[in-house]
Design an enzyme around this catalytic site. Structure first.
Site, mmCIF file in Angstrom:
data_model
loop_
_atom_site.group_PDB
_atom_site.id
_atom_site.type_symbol
_atom_site.label_atom_id
_atom_site.label_comp_id
_atom_site.label_asym_id
_atom_site.label_seq_id
_atom_site.Cartn_x
_atom_site.Cartn_y
_atom_site.Cartn_z
ATOM 1 N N LYS A 187 -6.482 -73.318 55.537
ATOM 2 C CA LYS A 187 -6.750 -73.880 54.206
ATOM 3 C C LYS A 187 -6.410 -75.362 54.138
ATOM 4 O O LYS A 187 -6.932 -76.091 53.312
ATOM 5 C CB LYS A 187 -5.929 -73.125 53.168
ATOM 6 C CG LYS A 187 -6.475 -71.744 52.900
ATOM 7 C CD LYS A 187 -6.368 -71.395 51.416
ATOM 8 C CE LYS A 187 -6.895 -70.011 51.141
ATOM 9 N NZ LYS A 187 -5.877 -68.979 51.108
ATOM 10 N N ARG A 188 -5.495 -75.771 54.993
ATOM 11 C CA ARG A 188 -5.121 -77.176 55.062
ATOM 12 C C ARG A 188 -6.356 -78.063 55.275
ATOM 13 O O ARG A 188 -6.416 -79.195 54.818
ATOM 14 C CB ARG A 188 -4.228 -77.349 56.292
ATOM 15 C CG ARG A 188 -2.911 -77.951 56.070
ATOM 16 C CD ARG A 188 -2.001 -77.882 57.295
ATOM 17 N NE ARG A 188 -2.489 -77.255 58.501
ATOM 18 C CZ ARG A 188 -3.046 -77.896 59.522
ATOM 19 N NH1 ARG A 188 -3.223 -79.188 59.477
ATOM 20 N NH2 ARG A 188 -3.419 -77.234 60.606
#
Ligand code: GLU
Length: 487
Positions: free
Chosen positions: A244-245
């Site tokens: 998700k980063r």
């Protein structure tokens, strides 16, 4: 060769991740290419982490992508008895044994070996208990462990990673059934792949290390293992595992962003697979679903990690949007406008015509479906706001209110109301009043679309139609009068 049967086996502990979608796609392509069967199996044995609403979300994402399955969904939670029977069968064949070690004991041993910097592996405390010793411990909860041979090696030919061999002594006696009676992943997966007559297991490379254990289980029950093909990992642009980063990782999030399913599929297909060159000898990047089915082969899947290039996906999406056939364009735009709440209730034929003209006008500029409901909003509905930046930039001249009012009047009586005449009309007015045509064009664009950047002004006028154009120009004139500071 007998019928090809593959499966996609998501665990409903999260939304459908792009990596999972790629696995599903490769299985689907392989099945369709060979006229085989694509099975969907929900691996929901982890009762704490599996959620029914996530199953629904996963199925929806697969459907949205058009990855239709031929069998299933089968639910592992409905097959627990079957797994227990397999475990007992393995025990009967002496390939499994009861283990009485408690979680606390195991934890303590693991901590000790970590402290001594030894890699942890179950130490076999219960492996060779005599019948009497086992009997004596029967009151304790027991797990069932697989008995990995202590010598020799286990190997398999992976379609992507090639020949893989591990020393059996490097494998631990893994758990098949937990002390609460729950099957582990290995037990469920082998039982199911057997029962479902899976011929090819195509899954992420994160499962490579699980495969020798599963191969041993096939040996134990004297069944030939399926063919394995592990797919390369998907990394973010910084070459770390995609997370998700880096940006959106679920299929649903891309759908939300206005990505087309056909673009996402095409993009995912290339994360590890190189299609054969086209008839012109060139590399191909844009392939329809049918072309992918025709061209797909596991031999052309690479084991090198694939990098998820967000920019490329955006580009591919705009390519797909640009070339979308009219009917499909209208279908996706209708959906988009409906979810934005700006699709008219029951559009008549004229309105439909106008909506279509608007969609076609925006089509070549749109990067994603959001562009139809956001930047392009004013082409579909009268309810839109003026972008403050556009206002700041193009509504500065003091005389604009009067100019726009006059333009409205002239356009209202213009005959014919077409590209040439609308442009001629605007330019004539600008010239008469000694303002640059560009100034009036920019001001009118903000009046009609609320935006500084939009398709050609006169094309926009034709899509909106004479009355709307006049009405919006007057509305802008009113706004300017209300908001002008007395000099
Ligand atoms: N349920 C596993 C997962 O979601 C897949 C298992 C398999 O493909 O063997 O990673």
């Amino acid at each position: 060769m007998s019928e090809i049967r593959v499966r996609f086996a998501p665990s409903p502990t999260g939304f459908l991740h792009v990596g999972g979608a790629r696995t599903a796609l490769y299985n689907w392509l392989f099945a369709r290419h060979h006229g085989g069967v694509f099975v969907l199996r929900i691996e929901d044995t982890d009762a704490d982490r599996s959620k029914p609403e996530l199953v629904t979300a996963i199925l929806e994402s697969l459907q949205w992508l058009g990855l239709d399955w031929d069998e299933g969904p089968y639910y592992q939670s409905a097959r627990l008895d079957r797994y227990r029977r397999l475990a007992i069968e393995l025990e009967r064949r002496d390939w499994a044994y009861p283990c009485f070690c408690t979680p606390d004991e195991l934890q303590a041993k693991r901590a000790r070996s970590e402290a001594e910097r030894r890699p942890w592996k179950y130490d076999g405390t219960c492996r060779n208990l005599s019948a009497v010793e086992r009997q004596a411990r029967r009151h304790r909860p027991l797990a069932l462990r697989f008995r990995v041979p202590d010598t020799g090696e286990t190997s398999f030919d992976d379609k992507v990673f090639g020949h893989i061999t591990v020393e059996n002594r490097d494998l631990e006696d893994f758990v098949l059934l937990r002390s609460d009676g729950q099957p582990t992943y290995h037990l469920g997966v082998v039982a199911d792949d057997l029962d479902m007559r899976i011929t090819h297991v195509i899954r992420g490379a994160d499962h490579l290390s699980n495969t020798p254990k599963q191969v041993l289980m096939y040996q134990a029950i004297e069944a030939p293992p399926p063919t394995f093909a592990h797919l390369p990992l998907i990394l973010g642009p910084d070459r770390q595992r995609l997370s998700k980063r880096h940006g959106a990782t679920s299929v649903g999030a891309y759908r939300e962003q206005g990505i087309l399913p056909e673009a996402l599929l095409n993009f995912l297909a290339l994360l590890g697979w190189t299609p054969p060159k086209g008839p012109d000898g060139r590399e191909r990047e844009i392939l329809s679903r049918d072309e992918m089915v025709l061209a797909f082969s596991l031999e052309a899947v690479s084991k090198s990690n694939a990098v998820f290039d967000f920019e490329k996906l955006a580009w591919m999406n705009s390519e797909y949007l640009r070339h979308l056939p009219r009917e499909r364009l209208m279908a996706v735009v209708e959906q988009e406008l409906k979810s934005a709440g700006i699709w008219p209730e029951r559009p008549n034929a004229d309105e439909r015509q106008r909506l279509q003209a608007a969609a076609l006008l925006l089509q070549s500029r749109a990067r994603n479906l959001r562009d139809f409901s956001c930047a392009g909003r004013a082409l579909f509905t009268d309810e839109f706001d003026y972008d403050p930046q556009a206002v700041g930039r193009f509504w500065k001249e003091g005389s604009l209110a009067e100019l726009l009012e006059e333009l409205a009047q002239r356009l209202a009586r213009l005959e014919p109301f077409d590209l040439t005449e609308t442009e001629r009309c605007l330019r004539a007015l600008a010239e008469e009043r000694g303002v640059k045509a560009g100034v009036l064009i920019n001001a009118a664009r903000v009046a009609l679309t609320g935006q500084a950047v939009a398709p050609g002004l006169f094309e926009v006028m034709l899509v909106l139609g004479r009355e709307r154009v006049a009405q919006r120009l007057r509305r802008a004139a009113d706004y300017l009068r209300r908001n002008s500071r007395p000099s």
